[in-house]
Design a protein around this motif. Structure first.
Motif, PDB file in Angstrom:
ATOM      1  N   THR A 136      13.288  27.046  -4.456  1.00 42.20           N
ATOM      2  CA  THR A 136      11.865  27.049  -4.795  1.00 42.20           C
ATOM      3  C   THR A 136      11.075  28.088  -4.006  1.00 42.20           C
ATOM      4  N   LEU A 137      11.710  28.698  -2.992  1.00 41.47           N
ATOM      5  CA  LEU A 137      11.027  29.738  -2.226  1.00 41.47           C
ATOM      6  C   LEU A 137      11.053  31.093  -2.936  1.00 41.47           C
ATOM      7  N   LYS A 138      11.925  31.213  -3.926  1.00 39.14           N
ATOM      8  CA  LYS A 138      12.035  32.481  -4.650  1.00 39.14           C
ATOM      9  C   LYS A 138      10.919  32.587  -5.683  1.00 39.14           C
ATOM     10  N   LEU A 139      10.133  33.633  -5.604  1.00 38.90           N
ATOM     11  CA  LEU A 139       9.024  33.823  -6.529  1.00 38.90           C
ATOM     12  C   LEU A 139       9.466  34.588  -7.774  1.00 38.90           C
ATOM     13  N   THR A 140       9.054  34.057  -8.915  1.00 36.92           N
ATOM     14  CA  THR A 140       9.255  34.735 -10.195  1.00 36.92           C
ATOM     15  C   THR A 140       7.880  34.909 -10.842  1.00 36.92           C
ATOM     16  N   ASN A 141       7.831  35.633 -11.933  1.00 41.39           N
ATOM     17  CA  ASN A 141       6.566  35.770 -12.644  1.00 41.39           C
ATOM     18  C   ASN A 141       6.045  34.411 -13.115  1.00 41.39           C
ATOM     19  N   PHE A 142       6.967  33.543 -13.526  1.00 43.78           N
ATOM     20  CA  PHE A 142       6.581  32.218 -14.027  1.00 43.78           C
ATOM     21  C   PHE A 142       5.907  31.390 -12.936  1.00 43.78           C
ATOM     22  N   ASN A 143       6.605  31.214 -11.789  1.00 44.23           N
ATOM     23  CA  ASN A 143       5.998  30.344 -10.776  1.00 44.23           C
ATOM     24  C   ASN A 143       4.835  31.008 -10.032  1.00 44.23           C
ATOM     25  N   THR A 144       4.811  32.341  -9.975  1.00 44.35           N
ATOM     26  CA  THR A 144       3.644  33.017  -9.388  1.00 44.35           C
ATOM     27  C   THR A 144       2.386  32.701 -10.191  1.00 44.35           C
ATOM     28  N   PHE A 145       2.504  32.767 -11.509  1.00 41.43           N
ATOM     29  CA  PHE A 145       1.357  32.488 -12.384  1.00 41.43           C
ATOM     30  C   PHE A 145       0.840  31.066 -12.185  1.00 41.43           C
ATOM     31  N   SER A 186      -0.452  38.804  -0.966  1.00 44.38           N
ATOM     32  CA  SER A 186       0.575  39.479  -0.163  1.00 44.38           C
ATOM     33  C   SER A 186       1.979  39.046  -0.584  1.00 44.38           C
ATOM     34  N   THR A 187       2.148  37.748  -0.820  1.00 46.11           N
ATOM     35  CA  THR A 187       3.456  37.233  -1.230  1.00 46.11           C
ATOM     36  C   THR A 187       3.862  37.791  -2.586  1.00 46.11           C
ATOM     37  N   ALA A 188       2.911  37.816  -3.522  1.00 49.57           N
ATOM     38  CA  ALA A 188       3.209  38.353  -4.848  1.00 49.57           C
ATOM     39  C   ALA A 188       3.522  39.845  -4.780  1.00 49.57           C
ATOM     40  N   SER A 189       2.831  40.558  -3.898  1.00 50.60           N
ATOM     41  CA  SER A 189       3.087  41.986  -3.748  1.00 50.60           C
ATOM     42  C   SER A 189       4.504  42.240  -3.253  1.00 50.60           C
ATOM     43  N   ARG A 190       4.944  41.454  -2.256  1.00 50.06           N
ATOM     44  CA  ARG A 190       6.305  41.627  -1.729  1.00 50.06           C
ATOM     45  C   ARG A 190       7.363  41.307  -2.773  1.00 50.06           C
ATOM     46  N   SER A 192       0.816  -1.213   0.000  1.00 54.80           N
ATOM     47  CA  SER A 192       0.000   0.000   0.000  1.00 54.80           C
ATOM     48  C   SER A 192       0.852   1.267   0.000  1.00 54.80           C
ATOM     49  N   THR A 193       2.143   1.135   0.357  1.00 56.65           N
ATOM     50  CA  THR A 193       3.049   2.285   0.268  1.00 56.65           C
ATOM     51  C   THR A 193       3.470   2.433  -1.188  1.00 56.65           C
ATOM     52  N   ILE A 194       2.828   3.352  -1.877  1.00 54.16           N
ATOM     53  CA  ILE A 194       3.055   3.491  -3.315  1.00 54.16           C
ATOM     54  C   ILE A 194       4.195   4.450  -3.624  1.00 54.16           C
ATOM     55  N   ILE A 195       4.419   5.440  -2.738  1.00 53.03           N
ATOM     56  CA  ILE A 195       5.458   6.451  -2.968  1.00 53.03           C
ATOM     57  C   ILE A 195       6.326   6.593  -1.728  1.00 53.03           C
ATOM     58  N   ILE A 196       7.631   6.702  -1.950  1.00 50.61           N
ATOM     59  CA  ILE A 196       8.568   7.113  -0.904  1.00 50.61           C
ATOM     60  C   ILE A 196       9.175   8.437  -1.339  1.00 50.61           C
ATOM     61  N   ALA A 197       9.019   9.451  -0.501  1.00 55.94           N
ATOM     62  CA  ALA A 197       9.532  10.789  -0.808  1.00 55.94           C
ATOM     63  C   ALA A 197      10.732  11.087   0.078  1.00 55.94           C
ATOM     64  N   GLY A 198      11.740  11.704  -0.505  1.00 55.03           N
ATOM     65  CA  GLY A 198      12.945  12.033   0.242  1.00 55.03           C
ATOM     66  C   GLY A 198      12.939  13.459   0.760  1.00 55.03           C
ATOM     67  N   ASP A 199      13.932  13.744   1.603  1.00 59.32           N
ATOM     68  CA  ASP A 199      14.106  15.089   2.135  1.00 59.32           C
ATOM     69  C   ASP A 199      14.868  15.944   1.120  1.00 59.32           C
ATOM     70  N   VAL A 200      14.722  17.249   1.239  1.00 64.87           N
ATOM     71  CA  VAL A 200      15.311  18.166   0.263  1.00 64.87           C
ATOM     72  C   VAL A 200      16.007  19.310   0.981  1.00 64.87           C
ATOM     73  N   GLU A 201      17.252  19.536   0.596  1.00 63.20           N
ATOM     74  CA  GLU A 201      17.981  20.727   1.038  1.00 63.20           C
ATOM     75  C   GLU A 201      18.106  21.666  -0.145  1.00 63.20           C
ATOM     76  N   GLU A 202      17.880  22.958   0.106  1.00 61.22           N
ATOM     77  CA  GLU A 202      17.979  23.954  -0.948  1.00 61.22           C
ATOM     78  C   GLU A 202      18.898  25.089  -0.489  1.00 61.22           C
ATOM     79  N   PRO A 203      19.218  26.023  -1.359  1.00 61.59           N
ATOM     80  CA  PRO A 203      20.131  27.102  -0.966  1.00 61.59           C
ATOM     81  C   PRO A 203      19.696  27.860   0.280  1.00 61.59           C
ATOM     82  N   VAL A 204      18.398  27.966   0.534  1.00 60.74           N
ATOM     83  CA  VAL A 204      17.907  28.730   1.684  1.00 60.74           C
ATOM     84  C   VAL A 204      17.510  27.828   2.842  1.00 60.74           C
ATOM     85  N   THR A 205      16.969  26.652   2.551  1.00 63.29           N
ATOM     86  CA  THR A 205      16.484  25.754   3.597  1.00 63.29           C
ATOM     87  C   THR A 205      17.346  24.499   3.658  1.00 63.29           C
TER      88      THR A 205
END
Length: 325
Positions: free
Chosen positions: A256-265, A297-301, A175-188
């Motif tokens: 992935t925390l950095k917002l651009t016009n592309f990912n905001t849309f 609010s996030t998009a405004s900032r 029943s365990t169909i997916i195993i997801a790993g942890d992720v480190e990024e430049p900020v987190t």
């Protein structure tokens, strides 16, 4: 046995005559003379001429869990090169490595052909998006593979990543169909989630049980972003489980925390679609009422308000179709 140690534990052998990595699972009993020649070149001191020894060998090879890696590429040649090098260094070698190229214009396909001949390359020819690109990859994996490991084009990881995934799957119920790993990024440094069963997963590194692959497909209306959330709801509603396993961790170069016009849309529109496609009407209304001010609010900032409003408009236009699919 020395023979088993070299062939099965290390997972691959290298033919000195052509300097290519040879995957034992590709061999069949009819190819026994090729295998013997390679073993002799490696000076393995073992009598491999007996039929019983060969029969046991091929049975052992057949019983080993088989893993494949799949990656969608788009204009990230140098990052993808590092990802493929990580795959090549794995202690448990994947039996299949597939890369689908979404119409890259930076020489990605040439790099793969020149430097990684063991990779099965799928040339899509144009950018069909994250969801459609991965759906092609999901359907391209051989049914002989037990576990499929999905890796973004810009992740790096240690040499035991594949081995840990396979061993964990072997301990889990079907029943365990997916195993997801942890992720480190430049900020987190981490996703900050405890090991256990979860309701969502990060798309840069997850694996699934291939015998259940008919349930693994992204909604192609979601060109990019929120694909994993939408898939998670469908899987959980069918009674499957998603395991978060932080011992399998990647470094994701993209912030992935950095917002651009592309990912905001796309984040704005797809999140609204996700609510109304998968939630009850009242829950969808409440989720929308809570999320819209936050996203505004996030998009405004981040000075991406035009993309926010375009995302909302796009979501409203496509909502009737999205709710029917």
């Amino acid at each position: 046995m020395v023979f088993d140690s070299v062939l099965l534990t290390r997972g691959t052998i290298i033919c000195e005559s052509c300097r290519r990595v040879v995957y034992p699972v590709h061999y069949k009993p009819s190819h026994v003379y090729d295998l013997r020649d390679i073993l002799l070149r490696l000076k393995v001191q073992e009598d491999v001429t007996q039929d019983l020894t060969l029969s046991l060998l091929f049975n052992r090879m057949k019983d080993q869990p088989k893993a494949a890696t799949i990656t969608l590429a788009w204009n990230a040649r140098d990052d993808l090169r590092e990802t493929l090098k990580c795959i090549k260094k794995q202690t448990m070698k994947p039996t299949l490595v597939i890369v689908a190229d979404n119409g890259s214009a930076d020489g990605t396909e040439k790099m793969i052909k020149d430097e990684f001949p063991f990779v099965k390359l799928i040339s899509i020819g144009r950018n069909v998006g994250y969801a459609a690109g991965y759906n092609r990859l999901f359907s391209s994996v051989s049914k002989q593979v037990d576990y499929v490991i999905v890796l973004d084009q810009d992740v790096v990881f240690d040499t035991k990543y594949v081995e840990r995934i396979v061993k964990r799957f072997e301990k889990e119920p079907e029943s365990t169909i997916i195993i997801a790993g942890d992720v480190e990024e430049p900020v987190t440094k981490s996703l900050g989630i405890k090991a256990g069963y979860v309701n969502d997963f990060h798309g840069s590194c997850f694996s699934y049980r291939n015998k259940l692959s008919r349930h693994i497909n992204f909604c192609e209306e979601y060109f990019a972003y929120n694909n994993e959330s939408e898939l998670s709801v469908r899987l959980i509603n069918k009674g499957f489980r998603i395991l978060f396993y932080p011992k399998c961790k990647v470094y994701h170069k993209k912030n992935t925390l950095k917002l651009t016009n592309f990912n905001t849309f796309y984040v704005t529109g797809n999140r609204l679609w996700h609510f109304w496609k998968n939630y009850r009407a009242y829950d969808a209304f409440m989720a929308t009422a809570i999320s819209l001010p936050f996203m505004y609010s996030t998009a405004s900032r981040n000075r991406t308000l035009p993309s926010f409003f375009m995302g909302v408009f796009h979501a409203l236009l496509g909502l009737p179709h999205c709710m029917r699919t």
